[in-house]
Design a protein around this motif. Structure first.
Motif, short mmCIF file in Angstrom:
data_model
loop_
_atom_site.label_atom_id
_atom_site.label_comp_id
_atom_site.label_asym_id
_atom_site.label_seq_id
_atom_site.Cartn_x
_atom_site.Cartn_y
_atom_site.Cartn_z
N PHE A 141 0.83 -1.20 0.00
CA PHE A 141 0.00 0.00 0.00
C PHE A 141 0.87 1.26 0.00
O PHE A 141 0.53 2.26 -0.65
N VAL A 142 1.99 1.23 0.72
CA VAL A 142 2.91 2.36 0.73
C VAL A 142 3.38 2.68 -0.69
O VAL A 142 3.35 3.84 -1.13
N LEU A 143 3.80 1.65 -1.42
CA LEU A 143 4.32 1.88 -2.77
C LEU A 143 3.19 2.23 -3.74
O LEU A 143 3.39 3.04 -4.65
N TRP A 144 2.03 1.63 -3.55
CA TRP A 144 0.87 1.99 -4.38
C TRP A 144 0.53 3.47 -4.19
O TRP A 144 0.29 4.20 -5.18
N THR A 145 0.55 3.94 -2.94
CA THR A 145 0.28 5.35 -2.67
C THR A 145 1.33 6.23 -3.32
O THR A 145 1.01 7.26 -3.94
N MET A 146 2.59 5.83 -3.21
CA MET A 146 3.67 6.62 -3.80
C MET A 146 3.52 6.75 -5.31
O MET A 146 3.71 7.84 -5.87
N VAL A 147 3.15 5.66 -5.97
CA VAL A 147 3.03 5.68 -7.43
C VAL A 147 1.77 6.41 -7.88
O VAL A 147 1.80 7.22 -8.81
N GLN A 154 5.89 12.83 1.65
CA GLN A 154 7.16 13.19 1.04
C GLN A 154 8.16 12.02 1.05
O GLN A 154 9.04 11.96 0.21
N SER A 155 8.03 11.12 2.02
CA SER A 155 8.92 9.96 2.13
C SER A 155 8.10 8.70 2.33
O SER A 155 7.00 8.73 2.90
N TYR A 156 8.68 7.57 1.87
CA TYR A 156 7.96 6.30 1.88
C TYR A 156 8.89 5.18 2.34
O TYR A 156 10.02 5.07 1.85
N VAL A 157 8.40 4.34 3.26
CA VAL A 157 9.15 3.18 3.75
C VAL A 157 8.31 1.93 3.53
O VAL A 157 7.22 1.79 4.11
N ALA A 158 8.81 1.03 2.69
CA ALA A 158 8.11 -0.23 2.39
C ALA A 158 9.01 -1.39 2.77
O ALA A 158 10.03 -1.63 2.13
N ILE A 159 8.65 -2.09 3.84
CA ILE A 159 9.41 -3.24 4.31
C ILE A 159 8.71 -4.50 3.84
O ILE A 159 7.52 -4.69 4.07
N SER A 160 9.43 -5.36 3.14
CA SER A 160 8.88 -6.60 2.59
C SER A 160 7.57 -6.35 1.84
O SER A 160 6.56 -7.03 2.11
N PRO A 161 7.54 -5.42 0.91
CA PRO A 161 6.27 -5.10 0.23
C PRO A 161 5.79 -6.27 -0.62
O PRO A 161 6.56 -6.91 -1.33
N SER A 162 4.49 -6.54 -0.56
CA SER A 162 3.88 -7.65 -1.30
C SER A 162 3.63 -7.25 -2.75
O SER A 162 2.48 -7.19 -3.21
N LEU A 163 4.70 -7.01 -3.47
CA LEU A 163 4.58 -6.57 -4.86
C LEU A 163 4.05 -7.65 -5.78
O LEU A 163 3.60 -7.36 -6.89
N TRP A 164 4.09 -8.91 -5.34
CA TRP A 164 3.53 -10.00 -6.14
C TRP A 164 2.03 -9.83 -6.33
O TRP A 164 1.46 -10.41 -7.27
N ARG A 165 1.40 -9.02 -5.52
CA ARG A 165 -0.03 -8.79 -5.65
C ARG A 165 -0.38 -7.92 -6.85
O ARG A 165 -1.53 -7.89 -7.30
N ASP A 166 0.61 -7.17 -7.37
CA ASP A 166 0.30 -6.18 -8.41
C ASP A 166 1.50 -6.03 -9.34
O ASP A 166 2.36 -5.17 -9.16
N ALA A 167 1.56 -6.87 -10.35
CA ALA A 167 2.69 -6.85 -11.28
C ALA A 167 2.75 -5.56 -12.08
O ALA A 167 3.80 -5.19 -12.60
N GLY A 168 1.63 -4.85 -12.16
CA GLY A 168 1.59 -3.63 -12.96
C GLY A 168 2.10 -2.39 -12.26
O GLY A 168 2.31 -1.36 -12.90
N LEU A 169 2.33 -2.47 -10.95
CA LEU A 169 2.72 -1.26 -10.21
C LEU A 169 4.08 -0.76 -10.68
O LEU A 169 4.28 0.45 -10.84
N GLU A 170 5.02 -1.67 -10.88
CA GLU A 170 6.35 -1.25 -11.34
C GLU A 170 6.29 -0.56 -12.69
O GLU A 170 7.00 0.42 -12.93
N THR A 171 5.44 -1.04 -13.57
CA THR A 171 5.36 -0.45 -14.90
C THR A 171 4.79 0.96 -14.88
O THR A 171 4.97 1.72 -15.84
N ASP A 172 4.13 1.33 -13.77
CA ASP A 172 3.54 2.67 -13.67
C ASP A 172 4.50 3.69 -13.07
O ASP A 172 4.14 4.87 -12.94
N ILE A 173 5.70 3.26 -12.67
CA ILE A 173 6.65 4.19 -12.06
C ILE A 173 6.92 5.42 -12.94
O ILE A 173 6.98 6.55 -12.42
N PRO A 174 7.07 5.28 -14.26
CA PRO A 174 7.33 6.47 -15.07
C PRO A 174 6.23 7.53 -15.02
O PRO A 174 6.45 8.68 -15.40
N ILE A 176 4.90 8.63 -12.28
CA ILE A 176 4.96 9.37 -11.02
C ILE A 176 5.16 10.85 -11.29
O ILE A 176 6.05 11.25 -12.04
N ARG A 177 4.32 11.65 -10.65
CA ARG A 177 4.43 13.10 -10.75
C ARG A 177 4.42 13.65 -9.32
O ARG A 177 3.52 13.39 -8.55
#
Length: 267
Positions: A141-147, A154-174, A176-177
């Motif tokens: 959720f931390v990384l989803w909010t950031m993206v 202003q700052s984000y801390v994601a410990i052991s983030p369950s990124l396997w739940r959302d393969a598309g989140l990484e592709t949306d990094i570009p 980010i505004r």
């Protein structure tokens, strides 16, 4: 029952959903502009750990590099250490849940329009120095909010983030505004493979297969690398903690996160 000094609890509810808000107050004078504030998810399980870690470290900022801050823990009202149903509702967006389920958008709206204004009216906080901290599903959720809602913090801390739940989140990094001060992503060494102390158990094959499929270490590393390429490598810190697994890494990573967040707030 043990109590944590300089803390308070405030029940809140929205739309019939109850939350337990725990607040740890720092020692010392209020800085110009107010205290930094760290919003901690899954506070039913982690608030005491984070509050005590920060209280100990911030006593000697000259030695530890950890500055005083307010910690606001967001817990669920059920009293369970981890409430699976409520975590699935609050930390996962609708697009990843069955039709009509998933409430990450509503949960973030609660933080932005109810929680932050109420806490900000009661305490001397600096709205320019806000961090969001989560572990496992709340780390996602931390990384989803950031993206998706970069300007919320202003700052984000994601410990052991369950990124396997959302393969598309990484592709949306570009996409980010918005300005990001610091991002800290951490995992344990044994989150993607069988830990030595688990050898010989009857379910080791299932555990090893599940961990390999979820690729916690690989996903976190790839996400951090792509994020650093987009917002600047100096703003992103990625660490693999040796000899730690999904559960044990939280305490050690929180201690490191405190220094990284303080670096962000002192620059």
């Amino acid at each position: 029952m043990a109590t944590i000094p300089d803390t308070q609890v405030r029940p809140m509810s929205v739309g019939g959903i109850d939350y337990r808000i725990s607040i740890a107050l720092p020692d010392g004078p209020v800085p110009a502009g107010g205290f930094p504030v760290f919003y901690l998810l899954d506070a039913d399980a982690g608030f005491a750990t984070v509050a005590e870690t920060h209280r100990r470290l911030s006593r000697r900022p000259d030695a530890t590099g950890v500055a005083p801050a307010v910690i606001v823990g967001i817990g669920h009202g059920s009293g369970a250490l981890y409430d699976t149903r409520q975590r699935e509702r609050d930390y996962v967006p609708k697009g990843l849940q069955p039709a009509g389920e998933g409430g990450a958008e509503a949960f973030l709206d609660f933080i932005e329009t109810r929680l932050k204004p109420e806490i900000g009216a009661a305490l001397p906080l600096d709205p320019r120095r806000q961090a969001l901290i989560g572990h496992s599903l709340s780390g996602y959720f931390v990384l989803w909010t950031m993206v998706r809602h970069t300007r919320a913090f202003q700052s984000y801390v994601a410990i052991s983030p369950s990124l396997w739940r959302d393969a598309g989140l990484e592709t949306d990094i570009p996409a980010i505004r918005g300005e990001i001060s610091r991002v800290f992503i951490a995992v344990g060494e044994w989150e993607e493979a069988l830990a030595p102390w688990q050898a010989g158990r009857g379910d080791t094959n299932d555990i090893a297969s599940r961990r390999a499929a979820r690729s916690m270490v690989g996903n976190a590393r790839a996400f951090a690398a792509k994020l650093g390429g987009h917002i600047g490598a100096g703003r992103v810190r990625f660490e693999i903690f040796p000899d730690e697994d999904h559960a044990s890494v939280f305490g050690i990573a929180v201690s490191r996160a405190m220094r990284i967040l303080s670096e962000a707030h002192l620059t």
